[in-house]
Design an enzyme around this catalytic site. Structure first.
Site, short mmCIF file in Angstrom:
data_model
loop_
_atom_site.label_atom_id
_atom_site.label_comp_id
_atom_site.label_asym_id
_atom_site.label_seq_id
_atom_site.Cartn_x
_atom_site.Cartn_y
_atom_site.Cartn_z
N GLY A 103 38.68 -41.21 61.38
CA GLY A 103 38.73 -39.75 61.27
C GLY A 103 39.84 -39.14 62.10
N ALA A 104 39.73 -37.81 62.33
CA ALA A 104 40.82 -37.04 62.94
C ALA A 104 42.09 -37.36 62.15
CB ALA A 104 40.98 -37.33 64.43
N HIS B 98 47.34 -41.41 58.04
CA HIS B 98 46.19 -41.81 57.23
C HIS B 98 46.43 -41.44 55.76
CE1 HIS B 98 43.99 -41.04 61.19
NE2 HIS B 98 43.69 -42.29 60.94
N GLN C 12 34.37 -51.36 68.95
CA GLN C 12 35.78 -51.70 69.19
C GLN C 12 36.35 -50.95 70.39
OE1 GLN C 12 37.04 -50.35 65.16
NE2 GLN C 12 38.86 -49.62 66.20
N ASP D 13 49.13 -50.28 63.92
CA ASP D 13 48.27 -51.23 64.63
C ASP D 13 48.60 -52.62 64.09
OD1 ASP D 13 46.31 -49.24 66.02
OD2 ASP D 13 46.50 -48.53 63.98
N SER E 223 49.13 -40.33 65.55
CA SER E 223 47.89 -40.96 66.00
C SER E 223 46.85 -39.88 66.24
CB SER E 223 48.15 -41.71 67.31
OG SER E 223 46.93 -42.02 67.95
#
Ligand code: AMP
Length: 299
Positions: free
Chosen positions: A48-49, A54, A78, A169, A204
């Protein structure tokens, strides 16, 4: 006829589904219908965010699949640090607004903790062949066990054909490819390029937590990566490491956690440049409490 029905009549192979599913039971029937249609599912897991990074994954998935499932789930296992988990931005209403730009073939799945962890919130342990011991694995103990555990649940529940992960990532992307081999999941893992702010800072969700001056100074991360790329192969790596360390020492807002040049496939630190291998530079740095990571392909 409503607009949606008109569109559907033009696309007889695509059914319309309700867009947001708040638990696994709710999405189950839809998954069954999609499978009956023999349509393909692209999966984009997120915490999310949501930001443009994304959205770029979702757009790629949408172009390559009949349906896309975007999950929003802040995976507790995580996080090796409770404060980081608590402070992680939670903006579901805004996220859902952003996802409205897509049509009904993009489904949002917001699972319950019980959907993902029916036997309690614990990680399974995975042996990823050593890549889990480098960089993020070294500094965030247990992190990749958490990633493997949550994705094992998602892949088992949703059975996507393709799953999309950002190179932002990069180590995670390699871990996921390994996970799929270990667990024999029938899913293609697709890596997508890093989206950046105009300043070069990698987008991010954590950027939302930066103060103005931290945001300003965080552009150093990409500046340094670009510098390393420019001089890779001409300056020796110890010299580059020294220069990177100095650049961070002289910065009032950022603290370097690690800088590493590593082989893309093993993620082991560079020993000696070999012609047939690909290398990347990786950085993790703190701006106050906020941990930022980035990387760049060097050859
Ligand atoms: P997260 O919500 O941070 O877990 O990220 C969900 C997915 O989006 C992961 O596969 C990330 O690698 C990817 N992602 C995050 N930031 C970016 C970015 N700036 N560019 C491309 N992909 C990203």
């Amino acid at each position: 006829m409503q607009i949606e029905q008109i569109i559907l009549s033009l696309q007889p192979n695509r059914k319309s589904y309700m867009r947001v599913f708040n638990n696994f039971n709710a999405i189950k029937e839809t998954l069954t219908s999609i499978n009956e249609e023999e349509a393909t599912i692209g999966f984009v897991p997120t915490m999310g965010a949501l930001h443009e990074g994304h959205l770029s994954l979702i757009k790629t998935a949408y172009a390559e699949n009949d349906y896309v499932i975007v999950s929003i789930f802040i995976n507790p296992t995580q996080f090796n640090n409770r404060e980081d988990f608590d402070a992680y931005p939670r903006t579901v209403d805004q996220d859902l607004k952003l996802l409205e730009q897509f049509d009904n073939n993009v489904l949002t799945f917001i699972p319950l903790v019980e959907d993902i962890y029916p036997n309690g919130i614990v990680s399974q342990h995975f042996d990823y062949g050593g890549i889990e011991n480098q960089m993020e694995g070294k500094f965030r103990p247990g992190h990749f066990d958490g990633v493997g555990t949550v994705l094992t649940s998602f892949f088992t529940l949703l059975k996507p054909n393709n799953a999309y992960f950002g190179e932002k990532d990069f180590q995670q992307l390699q871990i996921v490819k390994k996970l799929v081999q270990i667990q024999k999941f029938d899913v293609n893992i697709i890596g997508c390029p890093i989206l950046r702010e105009a300043s070069g800072l990698a987008m991010s969700s954590r950027n939302k937590r930066l103060s103005d001056s931290q945001l300003q100074e965080s552009r150093l991360i990409f500046k340094v990566l670009k510098y390393v790329k420019e001089h890779f192969g001409t300056k020796n790596d110890n010299e580059l490491l020294q220069e990177v360390q100095n650049a961070f020492k002289n910065n009032s807002e950022l603290t370097l956690e690690y800088f590493e040049i590593a082989d893309e496939s093993t993620l082991r630190p560079l020993q000696k440049i070999e012609n047939n291998k690909k290398y990347r530079a990786f950085i993790a740095a703190f701006a106050g409490e906020v941990r930022l990571i980035d990387n760049i392909a060097l050859n």
